[in-house]
Structure formats: structure tokens, C-alpha cells
Design a protein around this motif. Sequence first.
Motif, PDB file in Angstrom:
ATOM      1  N   ARG A 253      -5.204  -7.428 -24.636  1.00 22.36           N
ATOM      2  CA  ARG A 253      -4.675  -8.502 -25.482  1.00 22.36           C
ATOM      3  C   ARG A 253      -5.598  -9.700 -25.397  1.00 22.36           C
ATOM      4  O   ARG A 253      -6.016 -10.103 -24.309  1.00 22.36           O
ATOM      5  CB  ARG A 253      -3.263  -8.883 -25.045  1.00 22.36           C
ATOM      6  CG  ARG A 253      -2.628  -9.974 -25.911  1.00 22.36           C
ATOM      7  CD  ARG A 253      -1.165 -10.123 -25.629  1.00 22.36           C
ATOM      8  NE  ARG A 253      -0.542 -11.082 -26.538  1.00 22.36           N
ATOM      9  CZ  ARG A 253       0.774 -11.252 -26.660  1.00 22.36           C
ATOM     10  NH1 ARG A 253       1.603 -10.509 -25.927  1.00 22.36           N
ATOM     11  NH2 ARG A 253       1.264 -12.135 -27.500  1.00 22.36           N
ATOM     12  N   ASP A 254      -5.924 -10.261 -26.543  1.00 25.42           N
ATOM     13  CA  ASP A 254      -6.745 -11.465 -26.645  1.00 25.42           C
ATOM     14  C   ASP A 254      -5.996 -12.442 -27.527  1.00 25.42           C
ATOM     15  O   ASP A 254      -6.052 -12.357 -28.763  1.00 25.42           O
ATOM     16  CB  ASP A 254      -8.117 -11.123 -27.218  1.00 25.42           C
ATOM     17  CG  ASP A 254      -9.033 -12.345 -27.294  1.00 25.42           C
ATOM     18  OD1 ASP A 254      -8.636 -13.406 -26.776  1.00 25.42           O
ATOM     19  OD2 ASP A 254     -10.120 -12.230 -27.881  1.00 25.42           O
ATOM     20  N   GLY A 255      -5.256 -13.352 -26.894  1.00 27.12           N
ATOM     21  CA  GLY A 255      -4.424 -14.271 -27.659  1.00 27.12           C
ATOM     22  C   GLY A 255      -3.327 -13.511 -28.370  1.00 27.12           C
ATOM     23  O   GLY A 255      -2.549 -12.783 -27.750  1.00 27.12           O
ATOM     24  N   GLU A 256      -3.263 -13.636 -29.683  1.00 28.32           N
ATOM     25  CA  GLU A 256      -2.249 -12.935 -30.465  1.00 28.32           C
ATOM     26  C   GLU A 256      -2.689 -11.540 -30.878  1.00 28.32           C
ATOM     27  O   GLU A 256      -1.905 -10.781 -31.442  1.00 28.32           O
ATOM     28  CB  GLU A 256      -1.900 -13.751 -31.720  1.00 28.32           C
ATOM     29  CG  GLU A 256      -1.245 -15.082 -31.422  1.00 28.32           C
ATOM     30  CD  GLU A 256       0.056 -14.917 -30.642  1.00 28.32           C
ATOM     31  OE1 GLU A 256       0.865 -14.031 -31.025  1.00 28.32           O
ATOM     32  OE2 GLU A 256       0.249 -15.649 -29.662  1.00 28.32           O
ATOM     33  N   ILE A 257      -3.934 -11.194 -30.592  1.00 31.84           N
ATOM     34  CA  ILE A 257      -4.465  -9.896 -30.996  1.00 31.84           C
ATOM     35  C   ILE A 257      -4.234  -8.872 -29.889  1.00 31.84           C
ATOM     36  O   ILE A 257      -4.691  -9.054 -28.757  1.00 31.84           O
ATOM     37  CB  ILE A 257      -5.972  -9.979 -31.319  1.00 31.84           C
ATOM     38  CG1 ILE A 257      -6.202 -10.961 -32.469  1.00 31.84           C
ATOM     39  CG2 ILE A 257      -6.517  -8.593 -31.686  1.00 31.84           C
ATOM     40  CD1 ILE A 257      -7.659 -11.207 -32.762  1.00 31.84           C
ATOM     41  N   ARG A 258      -3.510  -7.805 -30.212  1.00 31.92           N
ATOM     42  CA  ARG A 258      -3.237  -6.729 -29.260  1.00 31.92           C
ATOM     43  C   ARG A 258      -3.908  -5.452 -29.746  1.00 31.92           C
ATOM     44  O   ARG A 258      -3.879  -5.143 -30.939  1.00 31.92           O
ATOM     45  CB  ARG A 258      -1.731  -6.509 -29.112  1.00 31.92           C
ATOM     46  CG  ARG A 258      -0.989  -7.710 -28.532  1.00 31.92           C
ATOM     47  CD  ARG A 258       0.503  -7.470 -28.518  1.00 31.92           C
ATOM     48  NE  ARG A 258       1.047  -7.381 -29.870  1.00 31.92           N
ATOM     49  CZ  ARG A 258       2.245  -6.894 -30.164  1.00 31.92           C
ATOM     50  NH1 ARG A 258       3.019  -6.411 -29.190  1.00 31.92           N
ATOM     51  NH2 ARG A 258       2.668  -6.853 -31.411  1.00 31.92           N
TER      52      ARG A 258
END
Length: 426
Positions: free
Chosen positions: A157-162
Amino acid sequence: MSETMSEADSETEFRSVPLGEIEPARSRHMWTRSAVDVAESGDLVVTGEWDGTVTARDADSLAARWTADHPDHAVGIASIAGDDAETIVVAGRGETGTIAAYDAETGDRRWRYDTVDDLGEAVKDAVFYLPYVVALEIGTDADGNEVFYAAARRYERDGEIRRWHSAVYALEADGTVRWSYGTDASPIALDLDADGERLAVGYNRCMGDHDTGLVVLETEAGGVEWTWDPGTVGDRRVGDVSVDGKSIAVSSHGDKRGYLLGPGGAERWSVDLACETEIDGETLYAYPNHVTASDDRVAFVTGNTYAKASRETENRHPNEHRIVAFDGLGEFVWEDELRGFVHGLGVGGERIVAPCAQNFRVRDPETHGVRWFDLDRGDGGTADVDGIATAAAVDSGTVAVVEEPVEYHDDGETRGEYALRVGSFE
């Protein structure tokens, strides 16, 4: 655990052996930490433990025959009796996401495959981010050669990006990869048809380009034969799959229904298992987590109650923690309560064994237990567990269960122990 269990008019004593120390489970469910398998020979029980220890024991005496150290947490086990010797295959969750094969007689490692080389390394030092071999299936090809199938995944997960990175493998008897099938979705289940010609792969979370819950692969080269999806909004898709002849039973996380599919994904029937239900002004649902199908009987298992609008709820979905069976036409046959969460089913022939852990909303030790059923008729029995039952296997009349200790947050008492319990239905 209670000293005896009964089925019909018979009673069988459980034999037990401790598995060492483990942190008690809490009110909410922890990640999969244990595995158990009854080898095809029927005289060997193999456990996989949270620290990677793999131990094979005599099914009668529970005396250890050998112990091996798996590179990761040993979270899945399967066995196959080949022409030369029996093989134990172990799935791992850890830095390397290792699949390894061990000689059933000696415990010597025959081969090792690290899925991290394909999936990439964990981007965060947390269990959920580690490479994880989620499912194993073992069969033979058209020439009678052993083939091992595995599904592995890694989350980031990178911030809101999964994102998910995953692969399904077919491995030769020596660990060589025959083929692999990679996607950016999260596989959760595998099942192989009786002829070893088709492999059903269930995908639970679809957040990227791969956007279908069920993929059926031909096993010779790993090509896609057909796909199916519940067609629901959101990334939740499939909870489990089970092949029965030319049919495939599917438990759907997308719409909380159960399906029986024919060739090409044609929907033969579907049933409401734990769909959204209004109770006291709340919209509640429960996930159908498991399915097993055989001889025109299909049994589905549901899990915990969830509220659509909030994390907590005092209400219960009327179909939470239940097992319900249908015939090949989709007609209701039988149902029963399970009371606690089931991590995975043990299935042997027509017998289903459900290791029931805590109901995290009720937090009642009386819900802990091992429950078993005849797939055709629904009759069976129950054995109480002081801790929580987290894994079960059954074969050749031998049943094996792993118990873990549990400590609820609101009473502070540790119940049960980390132990292997073994009994017989015959």
C-alpha cells in the motif's frame, strides 16, 4: 478439549500433544499461524507451526518421527503418496514465501521454491505485507507424474493506492516450475478436478487490471479455459471454490451468495447465504467463506456479521457462522450452526470437519469447538475446545485438530493451549 467426541452411537478419545509456546489469540482473529495434515497413508499427522517448525508424528502414538525447519511460518500442508515415497509439501508466509517438499519418512527437504523471487519483497515489516502461499493442491498429470499447484500473493500500500502481486504455480516432482500464471489480484483458493485436467482459482480482491473472481486453467500449460465473476460493485469477489465433476461451486464475497457453475461458467443456480439484511435500522451481512462439493451435494460456510455503515454492531446476521447444504439442483438439504469463525475446513470423503474459533462479537468460550458433518445427511457431532480450534484435517478415518490459546480483551483469562489433538471416526 473434551476427552471424547461422539458420532452417531460411537465414541472416540482424543490423544493430544503440546506444540510449545505461542502468543494467545485475542478477541479478533489473528493471521493464520498453524496448519495440519493427515498424510494419505493415514498413519502420519503433520503439523506446521507459527515459528516454521514442521513435525511429523505417528497417528496412533503421536510420537515424533521427524522435525524440520521451514523458512517461514508454516501455514499450509498437503501430502501425496507417489510411486517411490510419500511427499509432504509445506506452504509458508514470511520473507521468502517458500513452498518446500519434504520426504515423509525422513523429513529431508527434497526441494524449495521461494515465491518472493516472483512477487517481490515486503515493503513494510508487517505480517499482512509478507509473501504468503495461500493454497496448495496436489495431483497427477496425464502421464501419472506428480504435480504440485500453489497460489501465492503479496500486498502493498502506498497512500490510497493498494496493490496485489500474485502467481499460481504448477511445479514438477523435483520443484521445477512447469508454468505460472500471474495477476495483480489476490488469490484465495484452489481446487483441482478429479482428472487433474483443470484447476479452479478463486480471487478474493480484484483492485487492478485482473477483474474476475474465478479463473479455470488447463493444467498442461496453464492456459485460461474460462472465467466467471459475480458481477458486483467493489473489489470483493470470491471466498472459495470447489470442483465436483464438471461443476464448480463458488462462495461469493461480492454478493454473499452461493453459486453452482457448469462448463464455461454457465450459472446452474444460486442461493442467498448471508446477503444484506436490515435489522434494527442497520444493514448487516456476512461473508460466505468456504464451500465443499461432492456427489451432487454442496455445503457453504458463512462467517462473521458485519455492518455496512459502521465497524461495530450489537446485532447479528441471522445466517452468520452457519453451514448449509444443497443438492445438485439447488434445493435445500440441511443446515446447522457453527457458532464460531472457521479458518478452513477439513474434508475427507463425505465428512466435513469445521474447526470453530472465537466469535469476536459474542466473545463466548462456549462457541469454541470442533464440529463435523456428513455432507449427504448433515448428521455428525461436536467436541468442545477450551482454546480455539484453528486448523483441521481428516483422512482414512483419522481427524487432527490444532488448538491455540485465546485471551479475550474484556476478561483477561487465557483459555486453552497450543496443542495437537488427534482422534478417529472409525
